[in-house]
Each structure stands twice: as C-alpha cells, then as structure tokens.
Design an enzyme around this catalytic site. Structure first.
Site, PDB file in Angstrom:
ATOM      1  CG  MET A  81      -2.632   4.084  -2.063  1.00 48.03           C
ATOM      2  SD  MET A  81      -3.272   4.118  -3.434  1.00 48.03           S
ATOM      3  CE  MET A  81      -2.271   3.305  -5.321  1.00 48.03           C
ATOM      4  CB  CYS A  95       3.405  -3.702   1.071  1.00 48.52           C
ATOM      5  SG  CYS A  95       4.837  -3.913  -0.584  1.00 48.52           S
ATOM      6  CG  ASN A 114      -8.782  -1.771  -0.170  1.00 50.44           C
ATOM      7  OD1 ASN A 114      -7.646  -1.877   0.657  1.00 50.44           O
ATOM      8  ND2 ASN A 114      -9.029  -0.195  -0.697  1.00 50.44           N
ATOM      9  N   GLY A 118      -8.457   3.231  -2.441  1.00 51.94           N
ATOM     10  CA  GLY A 118      -7.100   3.277  -3.136  1.00 51.94           C
ATOM     11  C   GLY A 118      -6.833   3.850  -5.002  1.00 51.94           C
ATOM     12  NE  ARG A 119      -5.654  -0.682  -7.443  1.00 49.67           N
ATOM     13  CZ  ARG A 119      -5.759  -1.415  -7.839  1.00 49.67           C
ATOM     14  NH1 ARG A 119      -5.198  -1.793  -9.522  1.00 49.67           N
ATOM     15  NH2 ARG A 119      -7.015  -2.610  -7.832  1.00 49.67           N
TER      16      ARG A 119
HETATM   17  C1  LIG Z   1       0.882   1.647  -6.276  1.00 44.55           C
HETATM   18  C2  LIG Z   1       0.211   1.323  -4.993  1.00 44.55           C
HETATM   19  C3  LIG Z   1       0.977   1.933  -3.585  1.00 44.55           C
HETATM   20  C4  LIG Z   1       0.454   1.093  -3.167  1.00 44.55           C
HETATM   21  N1  LIG Z   1       1.065   1.595  -1.150  1.00 44.55           N
HETATM   22  C5  LIG Z   1      -0.052   0.700  -0.639  1.00 44.55           C
HETATM   23  C6  LIG Z   1       0.839   1.921   1.117  1.00 44.55           C
HETATM   24  O1  LIG Z   1       1.884   2.456   1.198  1.00 44.55           O
HETATM   25  N2  LIG Z   1       0.058   1.377   1.849  1.00 44.55           N
HETATM   26  C7  LIG Z   1      -1.046   0.665   2.300  1.00 44.55           C
HETATM   27  O2  LIG Z   1      -1.676   0.121   2.928  1.00 44.55           O
HETATM   28  N3  LIG Z   1      -1.546   0.172   0.549  1.00 44.55           N
HETATM   29  C8  LIG Z   1      -0.878   0.463  -0.488  1.00 44.55           C
HETATM   30  N4  LIG Z   1      -1.758  -0.101  -1.305  1.00 44.55           N
HETATM   31  C9  LIG Z   1      -3.190  -0.521  -2.318  1.00 44.55           C
HETATM   32  C10 LIG Z   1      -3.865   0.327  -1.678  1.00 44.55           C
HETATM   33  O3  LIG Z   1      -3.824   1.681  -0.531  1.00 44.55           O
HETATM   34  C11 LIG Z   1      -4.994  -0.363  -2.083  1.00 44.55           C
HETATM   35  O4  LIG Z   1      -5.049  -1.561  -0.834  1.00 44.55           O
HETATM   36  C12 LIG Z   1      -5.437  -1.486  -3.374  1.00 44.55           C
HETATM   37  O5  LIG Z   1      -4.910  -0.951  -4.130  1.00 44.55           O
HETATM   38  C13 LIG Z   1      -6.183  -2.123  -3.470  1.00 44.55           C
HETATM   39  O6  LIG Z   1      -7.194  -1.242  -3.240  1.00 44.55           O
HETATM   40  P1  LIG Z   1      -8.323   0.425  -4.785  1.00 44.55           P
HETATM   41  O7  LIG Z   1      -8.315  -1.018  -5.749  1.00 44.55           O
HETATM   42  O8  LIG Z   1      -8.867   1.028  -4.692  1.00 44.55           O
HETATM   43  O9  LIG Z   1      -6.062   0.466  -5.694  1.00 44.55           O
HETATM   44  C14 LIG Z   1      -1.002   0.317  -2.489  1.00 44.55           C
HETATM   45  C15 LIG Z   1      -1.109   0.319  -4.409  1.00 44.55           C
HETATM   46  C16 LIG Z   1      -0.673   0.705  -5.143  1.00 44.55           C
HETATM   47  C17 LIG Z   1      -1.266  -0.084  -6.546  1.00 44.55           C
END
Ligand SMILES: Cc1cc2nc3c(=O)[nH]c(=O)nc-3n(C[C@H](O)[C@H](O)[C@H](O)COP(=O)(O)O)c2cc1C
Length: 332
Positions: free
Chosen positions: A1, A92, A193, A217-218
C-alpha cells in the site's frame, strides 16, 4: 500500500504466521525504463537475492502503468534484478494517477488492460508469474467480468479483486458477492479483497466470494494480529483474544526503531501517524493516543507519548542505544 506498507512494515507484519505473501508499493511506470535504484527503493528485499521478508513471506513487485512497451521494459528490468513475481495494479483510484491513464482508469477498456498484461507476460515469458489487481470497474460494474477475463486472457496467473468500483473509493460495503461472479468465469485463482477487518469479515468474504484466499489491506494495518488470528482459527477452530493497544503500540515502536536509521526523524513520525491513523478507527485507545500525538513532530516526543499510552515507563522501550557522537575519540 503506497505510503504505508514499506519493507519494515512487511517485515513486522509477516513475523507471525498468517500472511502467505506481500506486495510492494506500486512502481509507477510512464514511458521509460526505470533505473535499478527505483526498484530497490520500493523493494529493498531484492538486495537479498530472492525477495522475501525476514519472516520468509515472498514479496511481489507491483507495477502501475498503461503503456505496454514501458511496462514490458520495466518487467524485464525487474526480472534482471531478481524479482520472482510481478503484480499489475489496475485498482488505484488516485485522481492524479487516473488522469495519467494508470491504475483503475484501465478498467474502462478491457482491451487495453489485456494488452498491458500480455506485454508484461510476453516480456518475462514463463520465468515469472504475472498477477493482476482490479476493482469491479471505474464508474460502474458493467465491465467487471470483461476486465477480469482480459487479465486472464493476457496471461495473469492470479487475480486479486477489490470488491468496489473506483468511484466507490473505500466506502463500505465491499461487494464480495461480485467476486463470486468473477470467480465463476475464470480458471485462474481469484483472491477476495476489501473491508476485511475482523475474523467475522474474513469468514463472510470467503463465504460470499467463494474464494479460498483473501488479501488484507487496511485491516492488517489496523490490527497486526488479524492475519495470525485468522490463521490460528483456521488451524484450531479457536479464536485468539483481540490484539490489545499495548501490542499494537509495540509494533509501532519497533517500526520506529527500524526506520530511524534509514529515514529522517520527521518522516518516521509521519509514517507512524499514517499507520496509527489506520488503527484509530477501530480502537478507542489508539484513537486517544492519535489525538494526543497528532501535533507532535519530534520523534523522541512521539515515542515517549506512545510508550506512555501503553502504561510503561519510556526508558523501557526507548530507542536502541546509540554510539555517542564523539565515540571515536572516547575509544581512542
Ligand atoms: C493508503 C492506501 C494505499 C494503497 N496503495 C496500494 C498500492 O500501492 N497497490 C495496491 O494494489 N493497492 C493499494 N491500495 C489498495 C489496497 O491494497 C486494498 O485493495 C484496498 O484498501 C481494499 O482493501 P482493504 O479494505 O482491506 O483495505 C492502497 C490503499 C490505501 C488505503
């Protein structure tokens, strides 16, 4: 992330069992082949041969771009540096990235998405698995299945689906049932995800998507004990207790200890705040600590406050001993 999960975070999150593999922050590809230092900055683990965290979890290198030739050139560069897996980011939602035709903007045209995946796949042949990450669409879900198929047709060996459109940003709910629709149409493994914050969410996401694996992720940042809790429950059917604030704060303190020799102190504080920001939504103690420290910019003060919030005395977890500035003279 991007901006949050760097090599130190990957290391900390993979020390306990639960996370099978990790992904770098995205390497932004525009129209040139990037120099090795860019790849090494995003993935310092490359310097140790096969990129893995110290705990042994493979690190997949992620590229974000739309130009097939540039993606191919950078895929070859990554291969020459020792990467063992390449992931392509089509999820993204950042306006700047989308305006320049990267990330989720590719979901508007499955043919372009397919061409991007195929270019990378052709560039590295069968030496490296190429995987892709998508959302359900850009403005709506009309092309969700077409985009997923395009990734598979282009040669992706696995697809992670963040169960929201780009315009839905990070707003709940995640539509896990849509991942099932995609999964039924593909023959490659699909990983679910989005919005997995608890063991219960994990179970619901798995049940509704039908996926064997999920990506955190988060949720993994908010609770570094989430993946170990899932793994423990898978193995024993028993639930570990919730991760207490003191354990989360210890993780942050350890992160600071690892990063303070690499990054300027103010950057370490900014990164700590970003991580804490992910913790505070679901932990009142983290929220209180965040509120108390949000204006603090000096690393030592920040760490003192963090330690105090756990009820310990600050000397106990203070920074690792440092050589005195004039140590050379002292030791003769
Ligand atoms: C601050 C931030 C940065 C992220 N950067 C990336 C990234 O560089 N590459 C990517 O595939 N997903 C990125 N994501 C998306 C997360 O990998 C994930 O797909 C998304 O947050 C949903 O999953 P979650 O609800 O478990 O967080 C980012 C999300 C956030 C909030």
């Amino acid at each position: 992330m991007e901006g949050v999960i760097d090599a130190a975070t990957r290391d900390l999150l993979t020390r306990r069992a639960g996370i099978d593999w990790t992904v770098t922050e995205f390497v932004r590809v525009v129209d040139t082949r990037l120099p090795p230092r860019v790849f090494l900055r995003h993935c310092p683990e490359l310097a140790n041969g096969a990129p893995r965290t110290p705990g042994g979890a493979p690190v997949h290198l992620q590229l974000l771009g739309s130009d097939p030739a540039a993606l191919a050139a950078n895929a070859r560069q990554a291969l020459s540096l020792g990467t063992t897996s390449l992931d392509l980011n089509f999820g993204c939602p950042a306006k700047l990235v989308n305006r320049h035709d990267g990330g989720a903007s590719m979901l508007r045209d499955p043919r372009r998405l397919r061409a991007a995946v195929a270019a990378v796949h052709d560039a590295v042949g069968d030496t490296l698995p190429v995987t892709a990450k998508v959302r359900l669409g850009f403005a709506d879900r009309r092309l969700a299945l077409d985009c997923a198929r395009a990734a598979e047709d282009g040669g992706a060996r696995q697809l992670v689906v963040h169960a929201r459109t780009r315009n839905e940003g990070y707003r709940p709910p995640a539509h896990w049932e849509w991942i099932a629709r995609i999964r039924h149409r593909l023959s490659i493994p699909v990983v679910a995800n989005g919005d997995i914050w608890t063991l219960e969410d994990y179970w619901k996401a798995r049940t509704l998507s039908g996926c064997h694996d999920v990506m955190l992720g988060r949720g993994a940042l908010a609770d570094p004990g989430l993946a170990p809790r899932i793994r423990h429950w898978q193995g024993t059917g028993k639930q570990l207790p919730a991760t207490c604030w003191a354990a989360k704060a210890e993780t942050l303190i350890e992160y600071a200890a690892m990063q303070r020799n690499i990054l300027p102190p103010k950057v370490v504080v900014a990164r700590l705040k970003q991580w804490m920001n992910h913790m505070r939504g679901r932990d009142p103690e983290a929220a209180r600590c965040f509120q108390a420290l949000r204006r603090v910019t000096e690393l030592e003060d920040f760490l003192t406050g963090l330690v105090a919030s756990t009820g310990k005395r600050s000397e106990a977890v203070a920074s690792p001993p440092r050589m005195p500035r004039n140590s050379r003279e002292n030791t003769g």
